[in-house]
Design a protein around this motif. Structure first.
Motif, mmCIF file in Angstrom:
data_model
loop_
_atom_site.group_PDB
_atom_site.id
_atom_site.type_symbol
_atom_site.label_atom_id
_atom_site.label_comp_id
_atom_site.label_asym_id
_atom_site.label_seq_id
_atom_site.Cartn_x
_atom_site.Cartn_y
_atom_site.Cartn_z
ATOM 1 N N VAL A 67 0.841 -1.201 0.000
ATOM 2 C CA VAL A 67 0.000 0.000 0.000
ATOM 3 C C VAL A 67 0.874 1.248 0.000
ATOM 4 O O VAL A 67 0.645 2.192 -0.765
ATOM 5 C CB VAL A 67 -0.940 -0.010 1.217
ATOM 6 N N ALA A 68 1.895 1.259 0.855
ATOM 7 C CA ALA A 68 2.779 2.423 0.939
ATOM 8 C C ALA A 68 3.541 2.646 -0.361
ATOM 9 O O ALA A 68 3.890 3.780 -0.698
ATOM 10 C CB ALA A 68 3.756 2.246 2.098
ATOM 11 N N ALA A 69 3.795 1.573 -1.107
ATOM 12 C CA ALA A 69 4.504 1.707 -2.380
ATOM 13 C C ALA A 69 3.687 2.474 -3.410
ATOM 14 O O ALA A 69 4.232 2.967 -4.397
ATOM 15 C CB ALA A 69 4.861 0.329 -2.931
ATOM 16 N N GLY A 70 2.378 2.586 -3.190
ATOM 17 C CA GLY A 70 1.523 3.293 -4.131
ATOM 18 C C GLY A 70 1.430 4.779 -3.891
ATOM 19 O O GLY A 70 0.726 5.477 -4.625
ATOM 20 N N PRO B 256 0.671 6.368 -16.036
ATOM 21 C CA PRO B 256 1.585 6.628 -14.904
ATOM 22 C C PRO B 256 1.530 5.523 -13.852
ATOM 23 O O PRO B 256 2.557 5.165 -13.270
ATOM 24 C CB PRO B 256 1.083 7.966 -14.348
ATOM 25 N N LEU B 257 0.336 4.980 -13.633
ATOM 26 C CA LEU B 257 0.198 3.886 -12.673
ATOM 27 C C LEU B 257 0.979 2.665 -13.138
ATOM 28 O O LEU B 257 1.633 1.990 -12.332
ATOM 29 C CB LEU B 257 -1.279 3.533 -12.495
ATOM 30 N N ARG B 258 0.931 2.396 -14.428
ATOM 31 C CA ARG B 258 1.666 1.239 -14.950
ATOM 32 C C ARG B 258 3.170 1.409 -14.733
ATOM 33 O O ARG B 258 3.865 0.446 -14.387
ATOM 34 C CB ARG B 258 1.373 1.048 -16.435
ATOM 35 N N ARG B 259 3.670 2.628 -14.900
ATOM 36 C CA ARG B 259 5.096 2.874 -14.655
ATOM 37 C C ARG B 259 5.436 2.647 -13.183
ATOM 38 O O ARG B 259 6.501 2.107 -12.858
ATOM 39 C CB ARG B 259 5.462 4.297 -15.092
ATOM 40 N N HIS C 83 -4.029 5.793 -5.932
ATOM 41 C CA HIS C 83 -2.933 4.833 -6.057
ATOM 42 C C HIS C 83 -2.740 3.974 -4.810
ATOM 43 O O HIS C 83 -2.528 2.759 -4.942
ATOM 44 C CB HIS C 83 -1.644 5.557 -6.451
ATOM 45 N N PRO C 84 -2.797 4.531 -3.584
ATOM 46 C CA PRO C 84 -2.728 3.640 -2.419
ATOM 47 C C PRO C 84 -3.844 2.596 -2.411
ATOM 48 O O PRO C 84 -3.621 1.442 -2.034
ATOM 49 C CB PRO C 84 -2.847 4.604 -1.235
ATOM 50 N N ARG C 85 -5.049 2.996 -2.840
ATOM 51 C CA ARG C 85 -6.162 2.039 -2.884
ATOM 52 C C ARG C 85 -5.887 0.938 -3.912
ATOM 53 O O ARG C 85 -6.145 -0.243 -3.668
ATOM 54 C CB ARG C 85 -7.453 2.785 -3.240
ATOM 55 N N ILE C 86 -5.349 1.325 -5.062
ATOM 56 C CA ILE C 86 -5.064 0.345 -6.121
ATOM 57 C C ILE C 86 -3.958 -0.610 -5.682
ATOM 58 O O ILE C 86 -4.061 -1.831 -5.850
ATOM 59 C CB ILE C 86 -4.684 1.063 -7.427
ATOM 60 N N PHE C 87 -2.890 -0.060 -5.116
ATOM 61 C CA PHE C 87 -1.798 -0.914 -4.653
ATOM 62 C C PHE C 87 -2.265 -1.824 -3.521
ATOM 63 O O PHE C 87 -1.807 -2.962 -3.406
ATOM 64 C CB PHE C 87 -0.610 -0.063 -4.204
#
Length: 247
Positions: A81-84, A211-214, A185-189
């Motif tokens: 989660v933090a990685a997102g 950008p999310l894919r990167r 992004h945190p939710r997606i990760f």
């Protein structure tokens, strides 16, 4: 299984975030204390060669099972989660580097052929785990709790579920179009972290999530699948799969 200490924490802490932080501190302290006891047994007691070898094997078994399992649960429930989030992404990379070093010390411990080698690897291992937990407690967890859209109490429940051998529920569709951009992004990760190898979910977005894919490639290099199901102009759907549970 909920321990007596966790029940005490749940009964005395009323703020959900503080309670979650207390549970994490307890879980980390428990595994560190158990490791320290086994390190003492394998390195500091006056044992016969046969008994020292038995203690060494017991330490390796503990590390390979309990310790690595603890680190994997923490990574999957918290680090992913933090990685997102931009605020915590570099910190996660540092902590994952610590995890890799811990795994290397365990391998050294397994192959150590002398008392000196066992002592060096075991003490380095304990020091690395202590440093990792300190960074988590003082930096990562407070930063994670402050991220928009992150519920630390839910993440800690995920940690305890994984440690108990449970399976995280997997989302089938994650529609983020109504979620503010800073929280997406945190939710997606976090949803990706819940996937087992071979599982996937469909992300629904109102723009092309390049950008999310990167970010995924930087965080989980070649460990995820990315298949467009719909490409605009008003809606994008991407099936994101977890190919590996590493990283």
């Amino acid at each position: 299984m909920t321990s007596t200490s966790e029940i005490h924490i749940q009964g005395t802490c009323t703020d959900p975030t503080q309670r979650a932080q207390a549970v994490l501190r307890y879980l980390n302290a428990e595994v560190l204390a158990d490791l320290a006891a086994k390190v003492v047994l394998a390195t500091e007691l006056d044992l016969s060669p046969a008994h020292r070898e038995t203690a060494q094997n017991g330490l390796v078994a503990f590390c390979s099972d309990r310790l690595l399992g603890h680190l994997a649960a923490t990574d999957r429930a918290l680090y992913a989660v933090a990685a997102g989030a931009a605020e915590t992404r570099l910190l996660v990379r540092t902590l994952r580097a610590h995890h890799r070093l811990i795994a290397e010390r365990i391998a050294e411990l397994d192959h150590a052929g002398s008392a000196g080698e066992v002592t060096a690897a075991a003490h380095a291992l304990a020091a690395l785990l202590g440093a990792c937990q300190l960074i988590e407690r003082d930096v990562l967890v407070p930063a994670l709790a402050a991220l928009p859209g992150v519920d630390l109490s839910v993440l800690v429940e995920d940690v305890t579920l994984l440690l108990d051998g449970g399976i995280l529920e997997t989302p089938e569709i994650l529609d983020v179009r109504e979620i503010p951009h800073g929280r997406r992004h945190p939710r997606i990760f976090g949803s990706y972290a819940r996937l087992a190898a071979g599982q996937s979910f469909v992300l629904v977005n109102n723009h092309d999530p390049k950008p999310l894919r990167r970010e995924f490639q930087a965080t989980f290099p070649d460990q995820f699948g990315w298949d467009y199901l719909e490409s605009g102009p008003d809606r994008w759907q991407v099936r994101i799969a977890r190919l590996s549970v590493d990283g």
